[in-house]
Design a protein around this motif. Structure first.
Motif, mmCIF file in Angstrom:
data_model
loop_
_atom_site.group_PDB
_atom_site.id
_atom_site.type_symbol
_atom_site.label_atom_id
_atom_site.label_comp_id
_atom_site.label_asym_id
_atom_site.label_seq_id
_atom_site.Cartn_x
_atom_site.Cartn_y
_atom_site.Cartn_z
ATOM 1 N N HIS A 60 -3.899 -10.984 -1.108
ATOM 2 C CA HIS A 60 -3.086 -11.608 -0.067
ATOM 3 C C HIS A 60 -3.380 -11.039 1.320
ATOM 4 O O HIS A 60 -3.703 -11.798 2.246
ATOM 5 C CB HIS A 60 -1.592 -11.450 -0.401
ATOM 6 C CG HIS A 60 -1.184 -12.139 -1.657
ATOM 7 N ND1 HIS A 60 -0.933 -13.495 -1.721
ATOM 8 C CD2 HIS A 60 -0.985 -11.661 -2.916
ATOM 9 C CE1 HIS A 60 -0.595 -13.824 -2.953
ATOM 10 N NE2 HIS A 60 -0.614 -12.730 -3.707
ATOM 11 N N SER A 61 -3.309 -9.729 1.454
ATOM 12 C CA SER A 61 -3.451 -9.117 2.781
ATOM 13 C C SER A 61 -4.889 -9.178 3.300
ATOM 14 O O SER A 61 -5.170 -9.803 4.329
ATOM 15 C CB SER A 61 -2.974 -7.660 2.735
ATOM 16 O OG SER A 61 -1.629 -7.585 2.325
ATOM 17 N N MET A 69 0.002 -7.663 7.050
ATOM 18 C CA MET A 69 0.866 -6.883 6.174
ATOM 19 C C MET A 69 2.319 -6.860 6.645
ATOM 20 O O MET A 69 3.231 -6.546 5.879
ATOM 21 C CB MET A 69 0.325 -5.450 6.045
ATOM 22 C CG MET A 69 -0.982 -5.374 5.283
ATOM 23 S SD MET A 69 -1.589 -3.687 5.069
ATOM 24 C CE MET A 69 -0.340 -3.021 3.974
ATOM 25 N N TYR A 118 5.289 -13.572 4.246
ATOM 26 C CA TYR A 118 4.820 -13.893 2.893
ATOM 27 C C TYR A 118 4.356 -12.651 2.139
ATOM 28 O O TYR A 118 4.382 -12.610 0.910
ATOM 29 C CB TYR A 118 3.728 -14.969 2.920
ATOM 30 C CG TYR A 118 2.425 -14.568 3.555
ATOM 31 C CD1 TYR A 118 1.428 -13.956 2.810
ATOM 32 C CD2 TYR A 118 2.170 -14.847 4.896
ATOM 33 C CE1 TYR A 118 0.221 -13.611 3.383
ATOM 34 C CE2 TYR A 118 0.971 -14.501 5.476
ATOM 35 C CZ TYR A 118 -0.002 -13.885 4.724
ATOM 36 O OH TYR A 118 -1.203 -13.540 5.300
ATOM 37 N N ILE A 119 3.935 -11.612 2.869
ATOM 38 C CA ILE A 119 3.590 -10.352 2.211
ATOM 39 C C ILE A 119 4.868 -9.669 1.723
ATOM 40 O O ILE A 119 4.910 -9.114 0.609
ATOM 41 C CB ILE A 119 2.821 -9.431 3.167
ATOM 42 C CG1 ILE A 119 1.461 -10.059 3.515
ATOM 43 C CG2 ILE A 119 2.609 -8.056 2.531
ATOM 44 C CD1 ILE A 119 0.548 -10.261 2.335
ATOM 45 N N THR A 120 5.916 -9.743 2.533
ATOM 46 C CA THR A 120 7.207 -9.192 2.106
ATOM 47 C C THR A 120 7.720 -9.911 0.869
ATOM 48 O O THR A 120 8.234 -9.293 -0.073
ATOM 49 C CB THR A 120 8.236 -9.326 3.246
ATOM 50 O OG1 THR A 120 7.739 -8.662 4.415
ATOM 51 C CG2 THR A 120 9.572 -8.704 2.846
ATOM 52 N N LEU A 178 4.897 -8.012 -7.347
ATOM 53 C CA LEU A 178 3.444 -7.931 -7.507
ATOM 54 C C LEU A 178 2.967 -6.500 -7.246
ATOM 55 O O LEU A 178 3.526 -5.780 -6.420
ATOM 56 C CB LEU A 178 2.754 -8.883 -6.524
ATOM 57 C CG LEU A 178 2.978 -10.385 -6.748
ATOM 58 C CD1 LEU A 178 2.246 -11.170 -5.664
ATOM 59 C CD2 LEU A 178 2.496 -10.802 -8.116
ATOM 60 N N LYS A 234 0.903 -3.379 -5.872
ATOM 61 C CA LYS A 234 0.443 -3.106 -4.510
ATOM 62 C C LYS A 234 -1.021 -3.488 -4.337
ATOM 63 O O LYS A 234 -1.413 -4.053 -3.315
ATOM 64 C CB LYS A 234 0.649 -1.622 -4.177
ATOM 65 C CG LYS A 234 0.286 -1.264 -2.745
ATOM 66 C CD LYS A 234 0.568 0.196 -2.467
ATOM 67 C CE LYS A 234 0.195 0.550 -1.020
ATOM 68 N NZ LYS A 234 0.449 1.985 -0.726
ATOM 69 N N ALA A 269 5.830 -11.465 -1.375
ATOM 70 C CA ALA A 269 4.972 -11.080 -2.496
ATOM 71 C C ALA A 269 5.394 -9.729 -3.078
ATOM 72 O O ALA A 269 5.418 -9.537 -4.296
ATOM 73 C CB ALA A 269 3.516 -11.028 -2.042
ATOM 74 N N LYS A 270 5.758 -8.805 -2.203
ATOM 75 C CA LYS A 270 6.224 -7.497 -2.681
ATOM 76 C C LYS A 270 7.558 -7.635 -3.425
ATOM 77 O O LYS A 270 7.792 -6.972 -4.438
ATOM 78 C CB LYS A 270 6.371 -6.537 -1.509
ATOM 79 C CG LYS A 270 5.062 -6.128 -0.859
ATOM 80 C CD LYS A 270 5.313 -5.214 0.334
ATOM 81 C CE LYS A 270 4.008 -4.802 0.994
ATOM 82 N NZ LYS A 270 4.236 -3.944 2.200
ATOM 83 N N THR A 306 -2.685 -5.794 -5.888
ATOM 84 C CA THR A 306 -2.797 -7.255 -5.855
ATOM 85 C C THR A 306 -2.391 -7.797 -4.492
ATOM 86 O O THR A 306 -3.039 -8.692 -3.942
ATOM 87 C CB THR A 306 -1.914 -7.889 -6.951
ATOM 88 O OG1 THR A 306 -2.304 -7.381 -8.217
ATOM 89 C CG2 THR A 306 -2.047 -9.399 -6.939
ATOM 90 N N VAL A 307 -1.307 -7.265 -3.952
ATOM 91 C CA VAL A 307 -0.846 -7.697 -2.627
ATOM 92 C C VAL A 307 -1.903 -7.410 -1.569
ATOM 93 O O VAL A 307 -2.173 -8.241 -0.694
ATOM 94 C CB VAL A 307 0.482 -6.982 -2.264
ATOM 95 C CG1 VAL A 307 0.869 -7.298 -0.817
ATOM 96 C CG2 VAL A 307 1.592 -7.394 -3.212
#
Length: 309
Positions: free
Chosen positions: A221-222, A199, A203-205, A212, A214, A207-208, A216-217
């Motif tokens: 992803h996470s 997190m 790439y999570i940053t 997207l 929360k 995606a946010k 879904t992230v």
């Protein structure tokens, strides 16, 4: 990938050979006689039994013969279980141990992932600290302590669950809970650590930043990426639960492979001791091999590091 598989298979075979050799040597050093009422037998009777079971041959001859039998799946005849073959004994008792182990793994994996995810998503909160404390206790305290505690509280004091045996679904609750505690703690700890790291990755940053949702992230992803390293511990931990059920089976009087193994040790039943030890070792070796294969598929760098072209 083929070269990687062949190399891992070679390591697996070599490991099993070493384990079989060590087990054979240790068993031969055990004091006492493997025969029932050995003190009442005459020398002629003991010699006849030794000839019947091949124990009068030199140790190297016995070792080579045993290796040949193991390759063909023959583990010998039990000295104590009415002359039954070790394969028959294992075949009758193994399903119970496997059922107990698989139930514990399933429960432990699901609860461990959920607890670890909650702890990571509530980092620094009460749930995070509670999960961390549970993980420390679950890993530190042996499963048989939990087993006896559960028996005392839920069977003796509250009379909610049966004390022992393996005849209904109620009989499964305490043994499965006792075995899965360590697994829950292990998975939860790994899941929490990995998810916190994921997190915080770039790439999570990103995606946010793309807008997207929360949920879904977190789910796509996470959590999905955090689960990848968990694969590396599920295999060996699963084998460890199946083999670690020996004491739990004794505490709850479960007629699994642990019962046969413990009785064989007390009675010096060499074929059963060696057969069950090899079986337990095979669980570990195969679990590690399958884990290597899955991880090699997930991350090709593992194959390359292992010499696969």
């Amino acid at each position: 990938m083929v070269g990687y598989i062949i190399k891992r298979l070679a390591y697996m075979c070599l490991t099993m050979l070493v384990i079989i050799t060590l087990t054979f040597g240790i068993v031969k050093l055990l004091p006492g006689s493997p025969y029932q009422n050995a003190a009442k037998l005459t020398e002629a009777q003991i010699e006849a039994l030794n000839e019947q079971y091949g124990l009068d041959d030199p140790i190297p001859v016995q070792y080579v013969r045993y290796l040949g039998n193991v390759v063909t799946g023959e583990f010998g005849i039990s000295f104590q279980f009415d002359g039954r073959s070790v394969g028959t004994i294992i075949g009758n008792k193994l399903p119970v141990s496997v059922q107990l182990g698989l139930e514990s793994v399933i429960v432990g994996t699901i609860i461990g992932i959920v607890l670890g995810a909650i702890a990571a998503l509530r980092k620094g909160g009460i749930l995070d600290y509670g999960t961390t404390l549970f993980a420390v206790l679950g890993i530190s305290i042996p499963s048989f302590i939990f087993a006896m505690l559960l028996q005392y509280v839920f069977a003796l004091k509250l009379d909610l669950l049966p004390l022992a045996y393996w005849t209904s679904w109620q009989h499964h609750i305490m043994p499965v809970a006792s075995l899965s505690v360590m697994f829950i703690a292990l998975i939860a700890r790994y899941m929490r650590t990995e998810l916190v790291e994921v997190m915080g990755s770039d790439y999570i940053t990103t995606a946010k930043a793309k807008g997207l949702r929360k949920s879904t992230v977190i789910t796509k992803h996470s959590i999905r990426n955090a689960l990848i390293p968990i694969v590396t511990i599920i295999g060996p931990a699963t084998a460890s639960i199946v083999t670690g059920s020996l004491v739990i089976e004794q505490i709850f009087a479960i007629p699994g492979i642990g019962d046969a193994f413990v009785n064989a040790i007390f009675t010096n039943d060499y074929p059963v001791i060696m057969g069950t030890t090899i079986l337990f070792a095979l669980f570990f070796v195969v679990a590690i091999f399958l884990t290597d294969m899955v991880y090699g598929i997930i991350d090709p760098r593992i194959r390359l590091a292992g010499g696969d072209s």
